[in-house]
Design a protein around this motif. Structure first.
Motif, PDB file in Angstrom:
ATOM      1  N   ALA A 135      -5.887  -7.092   6.383  1.00 55.99           N
ATOM      2  CA  ALA A 135      -6.398  -6.711   5.065  1.00 55.99           C
ATOM      3  C   ALA A 135      -7.146  -7.860   4.403  1.00 55.99           C
ATOM      4  O   ALA A 135      -7.716  -7.694   3.316  1.00 55.99           O
ATOM      5  CB  ALA A 135      -5.246  -6.258   4.164  1.00 55.99           C
ATOM      6  N   LYS A 165     -10.024  -1.731   1.549  1.00 56.35           N
ATOM      7  CA  LYS A 165      -9.316  -0.510   1.174  1.00 56.35           C
ATOM      8  C   LYS A 165     -10.024   0.303   0.098  1.00 56.35           C
ATOM      9  O   LYS A 165      -9.796   1.508  -0.025  1.00 56.35           O
ATOM     10  CB  LYS A 165      -7.895  -0.859   0.741  1.00 56.35           C
ATOM     11  CG  LYS A 165      -7.102  -1.511   1.880  1.00 56.35           C
ATOM     12  CD  LYS A 165      -5.743  -1.989   1.435  1.00 56.35           C
ATOM     13  CE  LYS A 165      -5.041  -2.708   2.584  1.00 56.35           C
ATOM     14  NZ  LYS A 165      -4.687  -1.815   3.703  1.00 56.35           N
ATOM     15  N   ASP A 179       0.121  -6.983   9.152  1.00 51.38           N
ATOM     16  CA  ASP A 179      -0.931  -7.983   8.972  1.00 51.38           C
ATOM     17  C   ASP A 179      -0.532  -9.334   9.569  1.00 51.38           C
ATOM     18  O   ASP A 179       0.518  -9.877   9.230  1.00 51.38           O
ATOM     19  CB  ASP A 179      -1.237  -8.152   7.480  1.00 51.38           C
ATOM     20  CG  ASP A 179      -2.616  -8.731   7.244  1.00 51.38           C
ATOM     21  OD1 ASP A 179      -2.909  -9.813   7.805  1.00 51.38           O
ATOM     22  OD2 ASP A 179      -3.395  -8.092   6.527  1.00 51.38           O
ATOM     23  N   ASP A 232      -9.684  -4.508   6.759  1.00 52.40           N
ATOM     24  CA  ASP A 232      -9.475  -3.247   6.058  1.00 52.40           C
ATOM     25  C   ASP A 232      -9.883  -3.428   4.594  1.00 52.40           C
ATOM     26  O   ASP A 232      -9.117  -3.972   3.802  1.00 52.40           O
ATOM     27  CB  ASP A 232      -7.999  -2.849   6.180  1.00 52.40           C
ATOM     28  CG  ASP A 232      -7.713  -1.465   5.639  1.00 52.40           C
ATOM     29  OD1 ASP A 232      -8.668  -0.773   5.241  1.00 52.40           O
ATOM     30  OD2 ASP A 232      -6.534  -1.075   5.617  1.00 52.40           O
ATOM     31  N   CYS A 237       0.825  -1.205   0.000  1.00 54.84           N
ATOM     32  CA  CYS A 237       0.000   0.000   0.000  1.00 54.84           C
ATOM     33  C   CYS A 237       0.864   1.262   0.000  1.00 54.84           C
ATOM     34  O   CYS A 237       1.690   1.455   0.892  1.00 54.84           O
ATOM     35  CB  CYS A 237      -0.920   0.015   1.209  1.00 54.84           C
ATOM     36  SG  CYS A 237      -2.020  -1.405   1.303  1.00 54.84           S
ATOM     37  N   THR A 292      -2.248  -0.905  -4.014  1.00 55.20           N
ATOM     38  CA  THR A 292      -1.852  -1.866  -2.977  1.00 55.20           C
ATOM     39  C   THR A 292      -1.058  -3.046  -3.512  1.00 55.20           C
ATOM     40  O   THR A 292      -0.506  -3.820  -2.726  1.00 55.20           O
ATOM     41  CB  THR A 292      -3.083  -2.420  -2.232  1.00 55.20           C
ATOM     42  OG1 THR A 292      -3.758  -3.385  -3.042  1.00 55.20           O
ATOM     43  CG2 THR A 292      -4.054  -1.303  -1.861  1.00 55.20           C
TER      44      THR A 292
END
Length: 360
Positions: free
Chosen positions: A160, A183, A133, A181, A89, A194
């Motif tokens: 994520a 995104k 993560d 998340d 990201c 990402t």
């Protein structure tokens, strides 16, 4: 303690390389090479985790900071992460940890049992895998979760959601609550910003919601001119309602310039409030704003009568109206979530700790 352990999610390719099967990135490695996450490597023709038992630091946070507003509100959580990440990201706000290529980042050595005991000694209701993560330290996270459950400590993942089906199943058997998340809601954003793909994240959300008992909340970081159009916000929130259900809490969080996206402005309060309004209009019952001061966006409302159930100021609970059954005292509608009969009183404190403070 030893920091390198064998893993099981990999297979050997016809050309002699070894493919990591933990996440959809499917890194194909020769001996001595590391995956994009940096912490999983090929050694002796197998994939190993190189950071087992090593942390970038520990901190006691309010659970609302994860953010989780419907999972034991007001309680404290022992938060920690390792190094590396399996996404790339450009806006990463924990880049000093998630993008680290230095093992010196991992200053604390901690066995799963030591982490569980530290949470117990500090009266934390939960531990959280966060900062980077937990997918990439899969084996370590699972062992920590097992040790915590033996000590009646709940486990939280902040992720994520970019993980393959088989390790995903194993991982979420050990998790009590998760904030995923999400995104954006376009493949273009995921690929360009990402270095990953949207479909795998949506699959994880569907799996958690429909095939586990894990409490689920979602965060969307609203980035000006990247993922904040009315069209995208409508599509995302309509999908959440139709595919996951209206009870899943959604947090719209403010972006600030960081890492490789310093040319973007901060997200305005007005932009977050607009996103929140769209989500509510589309049927979501619990929608919040984050990284800004917004009393209304911090507060949990009854979806039936509109009454204030949990009034927050940032991460601190100011008023609590839920009854002991987790229902609205006015109309007796249930509030979705996982609650104790009395809310926690940790407040907004953030307290860094070292495990050796507790003889661990």
């Amino acid at each position: 303690m030893e920091t390198t352990v064998k893993t099981k999610y990999w297979h050997t390719l016809d050309d002699g390389r070894v493919q990591c099967d933990l996440c959809p990135r499917e890194c194909k490695l020769k001996n001595g090479q590391r995956g994009l996450c940096f912490v999983r490597a090929c050694e002796e023709d197998q994939i190993v985790l190189t950071t087992y038992g090593r942390s970038s630091g520990f901190c006691i946070d309010p659970v609302e900071k994860k953010p989780l507003n419907h999972f034991y509100p007001g309680t404290s959580v022992l938060s920690f992460g390792t190094a590396g990440c399996n996404l790339a990201c450009k806006f990463c706000q924990n880049w000093d940890i998630s993008k680290s290529r230095e093992m010196d980042t991992l200053a604390d050595s901690a066995s799963p049992q030591a982490i569980a005991l530290a949470a117990k000694k500090t009266n934390c209701r939960s531990i959280a895998f966060t900062y980077n993560d937990p997918v990439i330290f899969h084996e370590y996270a699972i062992d920590v979760a097992a040790a915590c459950h033996e000590n009646d400590i709940k486990t939280i993942a902040v992720s994520a959601g970019y993980v393959c089906p088989e390790p995903r199943t194993e991982f979420y058997k050990c998790i009590d609550a998760v904030n995923i998340d999400l995104k954006a809601f376009t493949e273009d954003f995921y690929h360009r910003i990402t270095g990953s793909h949207l479909a795998a994240v949506l699959e994880t959300l569907l799996y958690i919601r429909h095939e586990t008992d894990v409490w689920l909340e979602i965060t969307n970081l609203v980035i000006p001119d990247e993922n904040d159009s009315d069209k995208e916000l409508n599509q995302m929130t309509e999908w959440i309602v139709s595919e996951l259900g209206p009870d899943v809490p959604l947090h719209f969080s403010a972006f600030h310039p960081d890492w490789k996206m310093r040319n973007k402005p901060r997200t305005s309060l007005q932009a977050l409030q607009k996103a929140r309004s769209i989500a509510i209009m589309n049927g979501l019952k619990y929608v919040y704003t984050g990284n800004v001061h917004d009393r209304e966006g911090d507060t949990t409302f009854c979806y039936e009568c509109g009454g204030e159930l949990i009034v927050r100021d940032w991460y601190e609970i100011k008023e609590w109206s839920l009854d002991q059954a987790g229902k609205c005292p006015t109309c007796y509608s249930s509030c979705a979530g996982v609650f104790d009969s009395v809310h926690g009183n940790w407040g907004s404190k953030r307290v860094p700790i070292r495990l050796n403070q507790y003889g661990l």
